[in-house]
Scaffold this motif. Structure first.
Motif, mmCIF file in Angstrom:
data_model
loop_
_atom_site.group_PDB
_atom_site.id
_atom_site.type_symbol
_atom_site.label_atom_id
_atom_site.label_comp_id
_atom_site.label_asym_id
_atom_site.label_seq_id
_atom_site.Cartn_x
_atom_site.Cartn_y
_atom_site.Cartn_z
ATOM 1 N N ASN A 1 -21.294 -26.055 -22.909
ATOM 2 C CA ASN A 1 -20.243 -26.006 -24.169
ATOM 3 C C ASN A 1 -19.199 -25.286 -23.803
ATOM 4 O O ASN A 1 -19.172 -24.254 -24.653
ATOM 5 C CB ASN A 1 -21.163 -25.836 -25.384
ATOM 6 N N PRO A 2 -18.497 -25.473 -22.895
ATOM 7 C CA PRO A 2 -17.580 -24.467 -22.472
ATOM 8 C C PRO A 2 -16.240 -24.486 -23.410
ATOM 9 O O PRO A 2 -15.931 -25.315 -24.075
ATOM 10 C CB PRO A 2 -16.985 -24.771 -21.014
ATOM 11 N N LYS A 3 -15.836 -23.324 -23.610
ATOM 12 C CA LYS A 3 -14.572 -22.880 -24.586
ATOM 13 C C LYS A 3 -13.314 -22.056 -23.948
ATOM 14 O O LYS A 3 -13.651 -21.518 -22.851
ATOM 15 C CB LYS A 3 -14.981 -22.372 -25.624
ATOM 16 N N ILE A 4 -12.169 -22.587 -24.276
ATOM 17 C CA ILE A 4 -11.164 -21.615 -23.800
ATOM 18 C C ILE A 4 -10.679 -20.783 -24.827
ATOM 19 O O ILE A 4 -10.825 -20.854 -25.887
ATOM 20 C CB ILE A 4 -9.991 -22.696 -23.351
ATOM 21 N N LEU A 5 -10.484 -19.469 -24.140
ATOM 22 C CA LEU A 5 -10.192 -18.475 -25.160
ATOM 23 C C LEU A 5 -8.568 -18.161 -24.884
ATOM 24 O O LEU A 5 -8.141 -18.403 -23.620
ATOM 25 C CB LEU A 5 -10.821 -17.110 -24.734
ATOM 26 N N GLU A 6 -7.776 -17.634 -26.007
ATOM 27 C CA GLU A 6 -6.300 -17.379 -25.738
ATOM 28 C C GLU A 6 -6.183 -16.062 -26.122
ATOM 29 O O GLU A 6 -6.759 -15.504 -27.123
ATOM 30 C CB GLU A 6 -5.770 -18.508 -26.515
ATOM 31 N N PRO A 7 -5.211 -15.254 -25.476
ATOM 32 C CA PRO A 7 -4.927 -13.888 -26.012
ATOM 33 C C PRO A 7 -4.213 -14.007 -27.220
ATOM 34 O O PRO A 7 -3.393 -14.843 -27.822
ATOM 35 C CB PRO A 7 -3.770 -13.378 -24.850
ATOM 36 N N VAL A 8 -4.682 -13.121 -28.222
ATOM 37 C CA VAL A 8 -4.121 -13.024 -29.549
ATOM 38 C C VAL A 8 -3.342 -11.620 -29.838
ATOM 39 O O VAL A 8 -4.063 -10.630 -29.087
ATOM 40 C CB VAL A 8 -5.074 -13.305 -30.632
ATOM 41 N N GLY B 1 -10.024 -26.674 -31.491
ATOM 42 C CA GLY B 1 -10.289 -27.967 -30.543
ATOM 43 C C GLY B 1 -9.232 -28.632 -30.235
ATOM 44 O O GLY B 1 -9.176 -29.040 -28.976
ATOM 45 N N ASP B 2 -8.324 -28.973 -31.107
ATOM 46 C CA ASP B 2 -7.021 -29.647 -30.607
ATOM 47 C C ASP B 2 -6.348 -29.171 -29.517
ATOM 48 O O ASP B 2 -5.729 -29.830 -28.654
ATOM 49 C CB ASP B 2 -6.290 -30.169 -31.848
ATOM 50 N N VAL B 3 -6.364 -27.887 -29.681
ATOM 51 C CA VAL B 3 -5.506 -27.301 -28.555
ATOM 52 C C VAL B 3 -6.226 -27.231 -27.087
ATOM 53 O O VAL B 3 -5.545 -27.454 -26.197
ATOM 54 C CB VAL B 3 -5.283 -25.829 -29.206
ATOM 55 N N GLN B 4 -7.396 -27.126 -27.273
ATOM 56 C CA GLN B 4 -8.211 -27.210 -25.887
ATOM 57 C C GLN B 4 -8.180 -28.582 -25.430
ATOM 58 O O GLN B 4 -8.039 -28.529 -24.086
ATOM 59 C CB GLN B 4 -9.870 -26.879 -26.350
#
Length: 718
Positions: free
Chosen positions: A618-625, A701-704
């Motif tokens: 269940n991989p996820k993408i992280l983004e810098p905030v 989810g939509d961005v991923q």
């Protein structure tokens, strides 16, 4: 030119928002001192300050300009700073090497965000401040309202020295409540007519004079006692009291000027010459060892190089402040930052692009030299036996980024040299060769800041370049445990390749217990940890590797190769090719071949087993905030809030600060790409913001989905 001693030198920064009239005021000051015979104008592109081609092209200041004026047997070194927030690095540099800030306020627009930002910097550096209310001859000028606004924002220390008798196009006279005289001018400005105060203004003038006397007396016990005894102070006593108040930042005098018409400028310069602190009146700067270095002309010689430019017909010019000692031409100095030696062949006093050779510069003075071999902005040059080193200028974090590349790939090295040189001229231009993004990232304070650099590269260096949207440094991670195995087998005559790796991966969190048992479907996997590697990752997070192999299924000599395979995929994540982080791996089984097994086989087996398990975890993408603070006028706050929310911002708080609204938000870096331009457009340039990295967060989810699709398409194109 006369040699000025330390006790005859005053260093002043000319500050203010864009359009407040600093360059025009600088022209009037130079004219009043006889340095120039005719005042130039921005429209005619012939001012002393804005002499670089890019400044003439754009019609606004890009660089700070240093000039000196000999006035009342004093030497005033003045640094005229750009007003745009994009070029704030110049103002920060100037305030660090000068002793007093003269902040221009536009009488038509009052205190702007840029004014507040620069005032905040003077407070951090504990520098004296004088306000000059300019453009009192403007159509919308409103002296009383602006004074009220200044008092509300900067407090009761705001103390008028003068007030105008009328404002707008008819402005031509004012009352000076320090000297208690009326000053008036003809249509062309210049030398004023000085008269007694008219009877109808006397009551107001005496009231303001009394407040000024009280403000001056507050800073000296002897003056305070005399004031209580006599009810008044002499002109010299008031000057002394105001000088001490300036040093303590307990008084902010306000002057009235029309720089364009040269009205009030000479009177303000008299105050600068007679009242503002000398170099030796200010607290001594501190070196990197924490020791005070007093501006002693008889002390050891030490120079701080605060600015470097490449100027037409001259080449590289290095600007310095004499921190200690006395500088003469021909001296050899040690560069304590770079370990090299420099000879100062010539020294100059500077007036914009004009350099006057001098024989001596004493401690506290500002000058320039040319053609140094190795000195860079921020370096300290000392004579033999002196060990001072200075590093006191701190610049703000960048707010705007673009990827930069030459149109012709073969020019990459030339571009790199140009960017290095430009960083020397303005340290707030930052350049990074990003291995992760495979781009050269140029960072600065705003779109205009970077656009200016682009103009200079293309017009001065004749090198066409391309700005692109920088890639976002996403991260990949997993949210559950997964198992995979992979066999790498290759036979092509002679020795083959064989390696098989079985592993389990799971999300890693600090302090989690050692692995024991995993269950996938109906099968249970018990872990027997023989060895653990903890790898802190350069890009944040960790990779934890447990060797749980029993019975010699994989020889220990192949474990480093498997680790390399895992790191291959951590450096280029399976989802989007971004760095992966915070993963724990248990290598628990595998197979070898007595002849065909080798390091490359197990590296490939480990890499592919990891990739398969990663996709199943269940991989996820992280983004810098980023934490973003925005200062806005109240009337546009709603528009700014709406824009932020359209950028996926989370509003963390709101507050009022000195007449402006402060919005605190957390915003993904992806949405901040064009924010400086958008904010300027929404607020008419009346706002500012700062941003600081906060953390990595899961993307929606939509961005991923969009990111995965874009990565798949780019790979298929390749």
């Amino acid at each position: 030119m006369k040699v000025y001693e330390t006790n005859e030198i005053k260093n002043i920064a000319l500050l203010g928002s864009k359009g407040s009239g600093k360059t025009t005021l600088a022209e009037a000051m130079l004219y009043e001192c006889g340095v120039i015979k005719r005042r130039g104008s921005i429209e005619a592109k012939n001012t002393v300050s804005d002499y670089f081609p890019v400044e003439k092209e754009y019609g606004y200041s890009v660089f700070s300009t240093i000039f000196y004026a000999e006035f009342l047997n004093k030497k005033l070194n003045v640094i005229d700073c750009p007003g745009s927030d994009d070029f704030v690095g110049n103002a920060i540099t100037a305030l660090n090497v000068t002793d007093t800030g003269v902040i221009l306020i536009d009488a038509q627009y009052g205190v702007e965000v840029g004014t507040q930002n620069i005032f905040r910097t003077t407070a951090q550096l504990k520098k004296p401040v004088i306000f000059a209310m300019n453009q009192l001859d403007g159509e919308k000028a409103d002296y009383d309202n602006v004074i009220e606004q200044m008092t509300e924002i900067f407090g009761p220390k705001v103390t008028p020295i003068q007030y105008p008798l009328s404002v707008g196009p008819g402005f031509n006279a004012m009352i000076d409540v320090l000297l208690m005289k009326k000053y008036s001018w003809g249509p062309d400005g210049g030398v004023p007519t000085i008269e007694e105060i008219p009877a109808e203004e006397m009551e107001k003038a005496q009231e303001l004079h009394q407040k000024l006397v009280e403000a001056a007396a507050e800073n000296d016990e002897t003056l305070m006692e005399k004031f209580f005894d006599q009810g008044h102070l002499s002109e010299d006593e008031m000057r002394e009291g105001i000088r001490k108040g300036l040093v303590d930042r307990s008084i902010y005098p306000v002057f009235c000027v029309s720089a364009l018409k040269d009205m009030g400028v000479r009177r303000m310069m008299e105050f600068l010459g007679n009242v503002v602190p000398f170099v030796e009146d200010m607290p001594a700067p501190v070196d990197t060892e924490g020791d005070e270095v007093k501006p002693d002309s008889k002390g050891p010689l030490s120079l701080f190089m605060f600015k470097t430019t490449v100027e037409p017909h001259i080449g590289e010019v290095s600007y310095f402040k004499v921190m200690s000692g006395t500088l003469t031409p021909g001296v050899d100095l040690n560069n304590v930052d770079r370990g090299s030696k420099e000879r100062i062949a010539q020294i100059f006093c500077v007036c914009g692009q004009f350099k006057t050779p001098v024989d001596k510069l004493c401690a506290g003075d500002i000058g320039a030299t040319v053609k140094l071999k190795d000195a860079r902005t921020g370096n300290t040059l000392d004579e033999k036996g002196c060990e001072y080193r200075f590093d006191f200028i701190k610049y703000p974090a960048p707010k705007y980024q673009r990827a930069i590349r030459p149109v012709t790939e073969s020019d990459a090295e030339k571009l790199s040299e140009i960017l290095t040189r430009m960083h020397e001229e303005d340290p707030t231009w930052q350049v990074e060769q990003s291995k992760e993004l495979k781009q050269t990232i140029l960072s600065g304070q705003g779109e205009f800041h970077l656009r200016t650099l682009k103009w200079r590269v293309e017009n001065n260096d004749k090198l066409p370049i391309i700005f692109e949207e920088p890639k976002i440094p996403y991260r990949e991670t997993i949210t559950k445990a997964a198992r995979a195995d992979y066999r790498h087998k290759k036979q092509s005559g002679g020795a083959g390749q064989f390696g098989e790796v079985h592993l389990i991966i799971e999300p890693y969190t600090e302090g989690m217990p050692a692995p024991d048992t995993y269950r996938f479907g109906n099968q249970e996997y018990k872990m027997n940890v023989r060895d653990t590697q903890e790898i802190p990752l350069e890009w944040g997070g960790k990779l934890i590797i447990h060797n749980c192999i029993v019975g010699g299924a994989i020889d220990a000599r192949f474990i480093p190769a498997i680790v390399k395979g895992l790191m291959d995929r951590m450096e280029q994540g399976p989802l989007t090719g971004s760095y992966a982080r915070d993963v724990r791996v248990c290598i628990y089984d595998g197979k070898m071949h007595p002849v065909d097994s080798n390091e490359i086989s197990f590296r490939l087996a480990g890499r592919n087993a990891f990739s398969e398990a990663f996709r199943n975890a269940n991989p996820k993408i992280l983004e810098p905030v980023y934490d973003v603070d925005v200062m806005v006028p109240a009337d546009v706050m709603g528009d700014v809030m709406s824009d932020l929310q359209g950028r996926r911002a989370i509003i963390m708080g709101m507050s009022s600060e000195n007449g402006f609204e402060k919005i605190q938000a957390r915003v993904p870096l992806k949405e901040m790409s064009s924010y400086s331009t958008a904010l300027s457009s929404i607020t008419g340039g009346r706002s500012s913001f700062t941003m600081k990295f906060s953390s990595y967060e899961l993307v929606p989810g939509d961005v991923q989905e969009k990111l995965l699709k874009a990565y798949a398409e780019s790979n298929s194109e390749e």
